[in-house]
Design a protein around this motif. Structure first.
Motif, short mmCIF file in Angstrom:
data_model
loop_
_atom_site.label_atom_id
_atom_site.label_comp_id
_atom_site.label_asym_id
_atom_site.label_seq_id
_atom_site.Cartn_x
_atom_site.Cartn_y
_atom_site.Cartn_z
N PHE A 90 0.81 -1.21 0.00
CA PHE A 90 0.00 0.00 0.00
C PHE A 90 0.85 1.27 0.00
CE2 PHE A 90 -2.80 -3.32 1.46
CZ PHE A 90 -3.99 -3.03 0.80
N ILE A 91 1.73 1.42 0.99
CA ILE A 91 2.55 2.63 1.08
C ILE A 91 3.40 2.81 -0.16
CG2 ILE A 91 4.31 3.87 2.39
CD1 ILE A 91 1.61 3.61 3.83
N GLN A 92 4.00 1.74 -0.66
CA GLN A 92 4.89 1.84 -1.81
C GLN A 92 4.15 2.14 -3.12
OE1 GLN A 92 8.30 1.81 -1.84
NE2 GLN A 92 8.13 1.82 0.38
N ASN A 93 2.86 1.94 -3.14
CA ASN A 93 2.07 2.21 -4.34
C ASN A 93 1.19 3.45 -4.21
OD1 ASN A 93 2.69 -0.14 -6.13
ND2 ASN A 93 1.92 -1.28 -4.37
N TYR B 95 8.67 11.71 -4.78
CA TYR B 95 9.20 12.85 -5.54
C TYR B 95 8.83 12.70 -7.01
CZ TYR B 95 12.72 16.17 -7.29
OH TYR B 95 13.37 17.22 -7.92
N PHE B 96 8.46 13.81 -7.66
CA PHE B 96 7.89 13.73 -9.02
C PHE B 96 8.83 13.11 -10.05
CE2 PHE B 96 10.09 17.81 -9.07
CZ PHE B 96 10.67 17.84 -10.32
N ASN B 97 10.14 13.12 -9.80
CA ASN B 97 11.10 12.53 -10.73
C ASN B 97 11.48 11.10 -10.36
OD1 ASN B 97 14.57 12.89 -11.55
ND2 ASN B 97 12.93 12.64 -13.04
N SER B 98 10.89 10.60 -9.27
CA SER B 98 11.17 9.24 -8.84
C SER B 98 10.52 8.24 -9.80
CB SER B 98 10.64 9.00 -7.43
OG SER B 98 10.68 7.63 -7.09
N PRO B 99 11.18 7.12 -10.08
CA PRO B 99 10.55 6.09 -10.92
C PRO B 99 9.31 5.48 -10.25
CG PRO B 99 12.59 5.28 -9.94
CD PRO B 99 12.55 6.75 -9.67
N LEU B 100 9.13 5.73 -8.96
CA LEU B 100 7.98 5.18 -8.24
C LEU B 100 6.79 6.14 -8.21
CD1 LEU B 100 9.87 3.60 -5.19
CD2 LEU B 100 9.10 2.47 -7.29
N PHE B 101 6.98 7.36 -8.74
CA PHE B 101 5.90 8.36 -8.70
C PHE B 101 4.80 8.01 -9.70
CE2 PHE B 101 3.96 12.19 -10.57
CZ PHE B 101 3.32 12.68 -9.44
N LYS B 102 3.54 8.13 -9.24
CA LYS B 102 2.36 7.99 -10.10
C LYS B 102 1.41 9.15 -9.79
CE LYS B 102 3.62 3.96 -11.80
NZ LYS B 102 4.97 3.94 -11.18
N PRO B 103 0.73 9.70 -10.80
CA PRO B 103 -0.12 10.88 -10.57
C PRO B 103 -1.18 10.70 -9.48
CG PRO B 103 0.19 10.53 -12.92
CD PRO B 103 0.79 9.33 -12.23
N TRP B 104 -1.77 9.50 -9.40
CA TRP B 104 -2.83 9.31 -8.41
C TRP B 104 -2.32 9.41 -6.97
CZ3 TRP B 104 -1.58 5.08 -11.73
CH2 TRP B 104 -0.80 4.08 -11.13
N PRO C 136 8.59 7.33 0.47
CA PRO C 136 7.22 7.83 0.24
C PRO C 136 6.75 8.72 1.39
CG PRO C 136 7.16 5.59 1.07
CD PRO C 136 8.61 5.92 0.87
N MET C 137 5.85 9.64 1.05
CA MET C 137 5.22 10.47 2.08
C MET C 137 3.76 10.07 2.17
SD MET C 137 4.95 14.62 2.45
CE MET C 137 3.31 14.84 1.80
N VAL C 138 3.27 9.90 3.39
CA VAL C 138 1.88 9.53 3.60
C VAL C 138 1.30 10.36 4.73
CG1 VAL C 138 2.09 7.15 2.77
CG2 VAL C 138 2.59 7.66 5.17
N GLY C 139 -0.03 10.40 4.77
CA GLY C 139 -0.72 11.02 5.90
C GLY C 139 -1.54 12.23 5.54
#
Length: 239
Positions: free
Chosen positions: A42-45, A50-59, A152-155
């Protein structure tokens, strides 16, 4: 006797009620499975990168607001949402409150990413990196880049800080009980102090501090701007 029993959610306005429910639902995998399962699936998805991270997704710009890093994180945020959100929703109306909450959440991540872009630029001279190429930074710099790109940032904290600022602006003389302070303190005093503390913590960003203080400040700034821009007036029947 059942006729006198009232649903504890009955008096909570609709947007705050649904936000509380959604946040709790999103936290259920942490409770039912494990922290490791929750982080990986969950957290990883759905946390925001960061917007340039390969893990970044718009949602992730929206979904990050509904996931939390542990019990203390969600309890504090949901208590604040319940305590301040109800009053602000009654003051703004549900439609405007909905807009306010999510705009503050987006403002929070916007400022956080601006600060991250500055940090990346300070280390490398660029705000966008090709991670497949060698990056000429020392070990400490590489560790910082890894934190930015893969942390990741959450909360809901950014949106919550928007609510705190709105509360302080609309109800400055409301008295709040603060942990470790034995007497009530007016909102117009304690909330600015809290914001200044966040600024100090964000600038110092001491080792081991994983809190996104600039996201908190982003939510607070947007909350202030919206209350001014919308020319929201303090309701006469509150406090």
């Amino acid at each position: 006797m059942s006729a006198y029993r009232q649903n504890p959610l009955a008096n909570i306005p609709p947007v705050v009620k649904n936000l509380l429910i959604l946040n709790v639902i999103c936290f259920l995998p942490y409770i039912v499975f494990s922290e490791d399962f929750y982080d990986k699936n969950f957290i990883q998805n759905l946390g925001v990168f960061y917007f340039n991270s390969p893990l970044f997704k718009p949602w992730q710009l929206v979904t990050y607001m509904f996931f939390h890093g542990g019990w203390a994180h969600i309890i504090f945020n949901m208590f604040a949402l319940y305590s301040f959100g109800m009053v602000i929703e009654y003051a703004l109306g549900s439609k405007k409150f909905f807009q306010f909450y999510f705009i503050c959440g987006l403002g929070a991540i916007a400022l956080q990413m601006i600060v991250q872009a500055y940090e990346v630029y300070a280390l490398t001279g660029h705000i966008m990196l090709d991670l497949h190429k060698d990056i000429p930074v020392d070990a400490a710099g590489m560790k910082k880049l890894q934190e930015i790109y893969f942390g990741p940032m959450v909360g809901a904290s950014g949106a919550i800080f928007g609510l705190l600022v709105a509360f302080g602006m609309l109800f400055p003389n409301a008295e709040l009980m603060i942990l470790f302070i034995p007497v009530p303190v007016k909102a117009k005093y304690i909330i600015p102090v809290y914001i200044v503390i966040e600024i100090g913590l964000g600038i110092s960003q001491f080792t081991g501090d994983s809190v996104a203080h600039f996201a908190h400040l982003g939510g607070a700034i947007i909350g202030f701007i919206l209350i001014k821009l919308w020319r929201v007036q303090r309701p006469n029947n509150f406090f």
